[in-house]
Design a protein around this motif. Sequence first.
Motif: not given
Length: 224
Positions: A63-72, A198-210, A32-34
Amino acid sequence: MTETNLIVAIDDLHPQKGWGCEGDIQVEYLKELNKKYGVKFNLFCPSYYHNEYPLTKDWVSYWKQFDWVELSNHGHYHDVKKYTKEEIGEQEFLELNKDEAVDRVRDSLNLWEQCGHKPKGFRAPGWGISQEAADVVSENFEWVAQHEQINQGIRFDTKLFWGADGIHQSDDVKLYGNTFMFQSHIQGDWNDNTWNEENFNYFQRILDYLLSQFKIEFKTISEL
């Protein structure tokens, strides 16, 4: 607006339900965030978590099917053997001498190779690492993600990236050069920065601000 990069790193993913498998609610949050923002993720994965959950080719391929992911790489066992967890937690690479680190990195990379992937980057479980282990890590990875306080005094002969701001905090988010570096865990009730609702919703607010203050480009660490 100032142009900045934004990294989101997540630790401890492995092939166990609830820890980064297809269909997990945490995985749906990342999708969803992507979709909504274009967020990319560095997934730091232990190769044989707690000596119970080895990486599998199917799991890595998912996981490798997603171009927005890097496996480390996030260590091998994410566990200690010579010390107890009460003494040093799960800082696997803090207790290793050079020969032990050579063996541990080799075992980890061999399993990654069997699964069809060679990780470019490394983060030590629990951040801690001995100097001898750091020397071995430097020889095997293009970059290391480290903690500016825990890893003071440890030398690496490879590219370093610093930063450990949690996805659950916004009062002291720092720019490292021109990059925001967010740190989190996929699961674990002993961590505050897990991917729960809770953290998923909170991080969206951080992203919106940034995004209202900066021109953000979402990247993986290897893209920096």
